[in-house]
Design a protein around this motif. Sequence first.
Motif, PDB file in Angstrom:
ATOM      1  N   PHE A 254       0.711  -1.116  -0.193  1.00 22.92           N
ATOM      2  CA  PHE A 254      -0.061   0.185   0.035  1.00 22.92           C
ATOM      3  C   PHE A 254       0.898   1.356  -0.007  1.00 22.92           C
ATOM      4  O   PHE A 254       1.228   1.716   1.031  1.00 22.92           O
ATOM      5  CB  PHE A 254      -0.933   0.023   1.078  1.00 22.92           C
ATOM      6  N   LYS A 284      -6.533   1.809   6.282  1.00 26.11           N
ATOM      7  CA  LYS A 284      -6.276   0.420   5.747  1.00 26.11           C
ATOM      8  C   LYS A 284      -6.359  -0.527   6.660  1.00 26.11           C
ATOM      9  O   LYS A 284      -6.135  -1.953   6.475  1.00 26.11           O
ATOM     10  CB  LYS A 284      -4.624   0.520   5.326  1.00 26.11           C
ATOM     11  N   LEU A 291      -3.444  -5.530   0.727  1.00 27.45           N
ATOM     12  CA  LEU A 291      -3.459  -3.998   0.390  1.00 27.45           C
ATOM     13  C   LEU A 291      -2.971  -3.878  -1.044  1.00 27.45           C
ATOM     14  O   LEU A 291      -3.527  -2.612  -1.634  1.00 27.45           O
ATOM     15  CB  LEU A 291      -2.198  -3.554   1.085  1.00 27.45           C
ATOM     16  N   SER A 292      -2.485  -4.531  -1.964  1.00 28.86           N
ATOM     17  CA  SER A 292      -2.176  -4.520  -3.119  1.00 28.86           C
ATOM     18  C   SER A 292      -3.365  -4.336  -4.033  1.00 28.86           C
ATOM     19  O   SER A 292      -3.575  -3.428  -4.980  1.00 28.86           O
ATOM     20  CB  SER A 292      -1.188  -5.446  -3.968  1.00 28.86           C
ATOM     21  N   SER A 295      -4.996  -1.056  -3.187  1.00 30.23           N
ATOM     22  CA  SER A 295      -4.147   0.128  -3.969  1.00 30.23           C
ATOM     23  C   SER A 295      -4.943   0.155  -5.450  1.00 30.23           C
ATOM     24  O   SER A 295      -5.141   1.256  -5.863  1.00 30.23           O
ATOM     25  CB  SER A 295      -3.016  -0.123  -4.076  1.00 30.23           C
TER      26      SER A 295
END
Length: 303
Positions: A254, A284, A291-292, A295
């Motif tokens: 992230f 988050k 997290l990717s 994003s």
Amino acid sequence: MKTCYNQEKWTKGETNVWQEMIQIDGPYNFDMVLDRLSMDPLNALNLEKRTITVPIRLEGEPNTATVTATGTTEQPSFVIELESGDKERIINRLGEVFQWEVPLKDIHEHFGKTDLNVIFEEHVGTPLILDFDPFGCLLKCIIHQQLNMAFAIKLTERFVKKYGFEKNGAWFYPDPEKVAELTVEELRELQFSGRKAEYVIDIAKAVTEGGLDLEEIKHEDEQVIFDKLIKIRGIGAWTIQNFLLFGLGRQNLFPMADIGIQNALKKLYQLERKPTQEEMEKYKTGWEPYLSYASLYLWRSIE
């Protein structure tokens, strides 16, 4: 991924091209994939025919594979066409690039319980696609540093068409050996800054002379990768995060310093200014270990 690599499953068509159909678990929206890839003029694709020709290097040998979507977002299927090359390894690489084995259904269910639910519903089935070549990914990250997107794309196109090569409509980035032999003056002629030209050449020399093995690095811990790359002039945290995301497909990154993510969070939470790092840390919470994808979908929400 529900597919078979057995050569007996391949059929040879009238045009001397080998074909195989594969199926994967949905949701997977290949039309969104092609739409995003269409922003790069180096990509050989056809939105109407739902097809793209992918450049793939194996031990330095250039191969191409044409991927055509034949299914739906809910029931994705593809026809792969090859003229030559190691069929099993090429399909394995295609699976990496297009992230066919990533369980998007589980990821969507995970984010369905978070503040990102609306964005994930709007862009359901959008995978995190890798750049076709890890070395090319690094070079592109350097070229794109501190440039507006339109000029960054144009500069990358000039570079690849000048020093790379084309096969079956697909463009290959130049190999590290060729880039290492370039001069700053040659790149300046393409409108590289002097510093950016030096960085590109230094990365190529790190691969050809400094022992940076981009195949081996795929399997290493993110901190190990960071420690190796940060030593190379011109590579900072932003470049490394982008390489981990789009070069290696790591799922839990992230980049909070990214302006696009900041603007997406500002829009999502209806803030009057960009969020602080403390606020982003709070937002988050609960998005890990994906997290990717948070994003990616935040970027999609403002594209």
